[in-house]
Design a protein around this motif. Structure first.
Motif, PDB file in Angstrom:
ATOM      1  N   GLU A   1       0.655  -1.734   0.167  1.00  0.00           N
ATOM      2  CA  GLU A   1       0.380  -0.082  -0.140  1.00  0.00           C
ATOM      3  C   GLU A   1       0.880   1.144  -0.243  1.00  0.00           C
ATOM      4  N   GLY A   2       1.948   0.885   0.391  1.00  0.00           N
ATOM      5  CA  GLY A   2       2.773   2.275   0.476  1.00  0.00           C
ATOM      6  C   GLY A   2       3.342   1.960  -0.727  1.00  0.00           C
ATOM      7  N   GLY A   3       3.552   1.537  -1.729  1.00  0.00           N
ATOM      8  CA  GLY A   3       4.158   1.795  -3.206  1.00  0.00           C
ATOM      9  C   GLY A   3       5.427   0.955  -3.112  1.00  0.00           C
ATOM     10  N   TRP A   4       5.934   0.287  -1.506  1.00  0.00           N
ATOM     11  CA  TRP A   4       7.595  -0.300  -2.092  1.00  0.00           C
ATOM     12  C   TRP A   4       7.829  -1.219  -2.452  1.00  0.00           C
ATOM     13  N   HIS A   5       6.749  -1.445  -2.969  1.00  0.00           N
ATOM     14  CA  HIS A   5       6.821  -2.848  -2.955  1.00  0.00           C
ATOM     15  C   HIS A   5       5.748  -3.504  -4.132  1.00  0.00           C
ATOM     16  N   LEU A   6       6.223  -4.154  -5.173  1.00  0.00           N
ATOM     17  CA  LEU A   6       5.083  -4.812  -6.322  1.00  0.00           C
ATOM     18  C   LEU A   6       4.889  -5.799  -6.294  1.00  0.00           C
ATOM     19  N   PRO A   7       3.739  -6.249  -5.430  1.00  0.00           N
ATOM     20  CA  PRO A   7       3.241  -7.909  -5.940  1.00  0.00           C
ATOM     21  C   PRO A   7       3.372  -8.409  -6.503  1.00  0.00           C
ATOM     22  N   THR A   8       3.875  -9.617  -6.814  1.00  0.00           N
ATOM     23  CA  THR A   8       3.564 -10.681  -7.614  1.00  0.00           C
ATOM     24  C   THR A   8       2.236 -10.773  -7.983  1.00  0.00           C
ATOM     25  N   LEU A   9       1.923 -11.201  -9.308  1.00  0.00           N
ATOM     26  CA  LEU A   9       0.777 -11.554  -9.548  1.00  0.00           C
ATOM     27  C   LEU A   9      -0.387 -12.636  -8.662  1.00  0.00           C
ATOM     28  N   ARG A  10       1.115 -13.906  -8.071  1.00  0.00           N
ATOM     29  CA  ARG A  10       0.506 -14.739  -6.844  1.00  0.00           C
ATOM     30  C   ARG A  10      -0.098 -14.001  -5.260  1.00  0.00           C
ATOM     31  N   THR A  11       0.407 -13.265  -4.919  1.00  0.00           N
ATOM     32  CA  THR A  11       0.352 -12.144  -3.978  1.00  0.00           C
ATOM     33  C   THR A  11      -0.761 -11.353  -4.290  1.00  0.00           C
ATOM     34  N   LEU A  12      -0.680 -10.830  -5.514  1.00  0.00           N
ATOM     35  CA  LEU A  12      -1.819  -9.863  -5.910  1.00  0.00           C
ATOM     36  C   LEU A  12      -3.020 -10.226  -6.029  1.00  0.00           C
ATOM     37  N   ASN A  13      -3.058 -11.651  -6.161  1.00  0.00           N
ATOM     38  CA  ASN A  13      -4.429 -12.700  -6.924  1.00  0.00           C
ATOM     39  C   ASN A  13      -5.264 -12.737  -4.895  1.00  0.00           C
ATOM     40  N   LYS A  14      -3.940 -12.800  -3.810  1.00  0.00           N
ATOM     41  CA  LYS A  14      -4.312 -13.390  -2.662  1.00  0.00           C
ATOM     42  C   LYS A  14      -5.068 -11.892  -2.551  1.00  0.00           C
ATOM     43  N   ILE A  15      -4.738 -11.124  -2.246  1.00  0.00           N
ATOM     44  CA  ILE A  15      -4.894 -10.094  -1.979  1.00  0.00           C
ATOM     45  C   ILE A  15      -6.865 -10.044  -2.161  1.00  0.00           C
ATOM     46  N   VAL A  16      -7.003  -9.300  -4.053  1.00  0.00           N
ATOM     47  CA  VAL A  16      -7.858  -9.102  -4.420  1.00  0.00           C
ATOM     48  C   VAL A  16      -8.648  -9.904  -3.846  1.00  0.00           C
ATOM     49  N   VAL A  17      -8.398 -11.436  -3.866  1.00  0.00           N
ATOM     50  CA  VAL A  17      -9.768 -13.034  -3.024  1.00  0.00           C
ATOM     51  C   VAL A  17      -9.851 -12.210  -2.319  1.00  0.00           C
ATOM     52  N   ALA A  18      -9.249 -12.107  -0.678  1.00  0.00           N
ATOM     53  CA  ALA A  18      -9.396 -11.286   0.501  1.00  0.00           C
ATOM     54  C   ALA A  18     -10.089 -10.145   0.124  1.00  0.00           C
ATOM     55  N   LEU A  19     -10.118  -9.936  -0.385  1.00  0.00           N
ATOM     56  CA  LEU A  19     -11.180  -8.221  -0.765  1.00  0.00           C
ATOM     57  C   LEU A  19     -12.703  -8.850  -1.751  1.00  0.00           C
ATOM     58  N   GLY A  20     -12.744  -9.851  -2.100  1.00  0.00           N
ATOM     59  CA  GLY A  20     -13.737 -10.071  -3.093  1.00  0.00           C
ATOM     60  C   GLY A  20     -13.896  -9.542  -4.006  1.00  0.00           C
ATOM     61  N   LYS A  21     -13.293  -9.453  -4.597  1.00  0.00           N
ATOM     62  CA  LYS A  21     -12.914  -8.991  -5.813  1.00  0.00           C
ATOM     63  C   LYS A  21     -11.755 -10.305  -6.842  1.00  0.00           C
ATOM     64  N   GLU A  22     -11.798  -9.877  -7.681  1.00  0.00           N
ATOM     65  CA  GLU A  22     -11.573 -10.902  -8.645  1.00  0.00           C
ATOM     66  C   GLU A  22     -10.177 -10.271  -9.944  1.00  0.00           C
ATOM     67  N   LEU A  23      -8.818 -10.828 -10.133  1.00  0.00           N
ATOM     68  CA  LEU A  23      -8.012 -10.505 -11.147  1.00  0.00           C
ATOM     69  C   LEU A  23      -8.261 -10.396 -11.727  1.00  0.00           C
ATOM     70  N   THR A  24      -8.291  -9.482 -12.960  1.00  0.00           N
ATOM     71  CA  THR A  24      -8.495  -9.844 -14.030  1.00  0.00           C
ATOM     72  C   THR A  24      -7.324  -8.782 -14.715  1.00  0.00           C
ATOM     73  N   PHE A  25      -6.652  -8.894 -15.552  1.00  0.00           N
ATOM     74  CA  PHE A  25      -6.344  -8.318 -16.842  1.00  0.00           C
ATOM     75  C   PHE A  25      -6.106  -8.182 -18.153  1.00  0.00           C
ATOM     76  N   LYS A  26      -5.706  -7.478 -18.669  1.00  0.00           N
ATOM     77  CA  LYS A  26      -5.984  -7.496 -20.600  1.00  0.00           C
ATOM     78  C   LYS A  26      -4.929  -7.237 -21.189  1.00  0.00           C
ATOM     79  N   LEU A  27      -3.609  -7.378 -21.668  1.00  0.00           N
ATOM     80  CA  LEU A  27      -2.664  -7.162 -22.506  1.00  0.00           C
ATOM     81  C   LEU A  27      -2.508  -6.587 -24.115  1.00  0.00           C
ATOM     82  N   LYS A  28      -2.481  -5.453 -24.631  1.00  0.00           N
ATOM     83  CA  LYS A  28      -2.985  -4.735 -25.376  1.00  0.00           C
ATOM     84  C   LYS A  28      -1.452  -4.844 -26.853  1.00  0.00           C
TER      85      LYS A  28
END
Length: 79
Positions: free
Chosen positions: A52-79
């Motif tokens: 949250e302080g921007g000191w660390h950019l999480p891996t996709l696995r870590t970000l997904n753990k956070i997103v799921v814990a918040l009741g959200k879904e991780l999606t991304f789009k490559l252009k």
């Protein structure tokens, strides 16, 4: 004498800032503390704080753990 000025809150990465603001915003909107989110995501409170302080950019696995814990879904789009 060394410069004792702290580094910018979000480091040098625009992506770190984006992730930090999203995670913190979602957590606050859910009415959770960093400690509560960490417990739900099975992470350390300090790790949530670094993300949250921007000191660390999480891996996709870590970000997904956070997103799921918040009741959200991780999606991304490559252009």
């Amino acid at each position: 004498m060394k410069n004792s000025t702290p580094k910018p809150l979000y480091g040098n990465s625009g992506l770190s800032k984006y992730v930090a603001l999203k995670v913190a915003g979602w957590r606050i909107a859910a009415g959770l503390t960093q400690m509560e989110l960490a417990k739900r995501a099975k992470m350390k409170t300090s790790a949530i704080g670094r993300i949250e302080g921007g000191w660390h950019l999480p891996t996709l696995r870590t970000l997904n753990k956070i997103v799921v814990a918040l009741g959200k879904e991780l999606t991304f789009k490559l252009k």
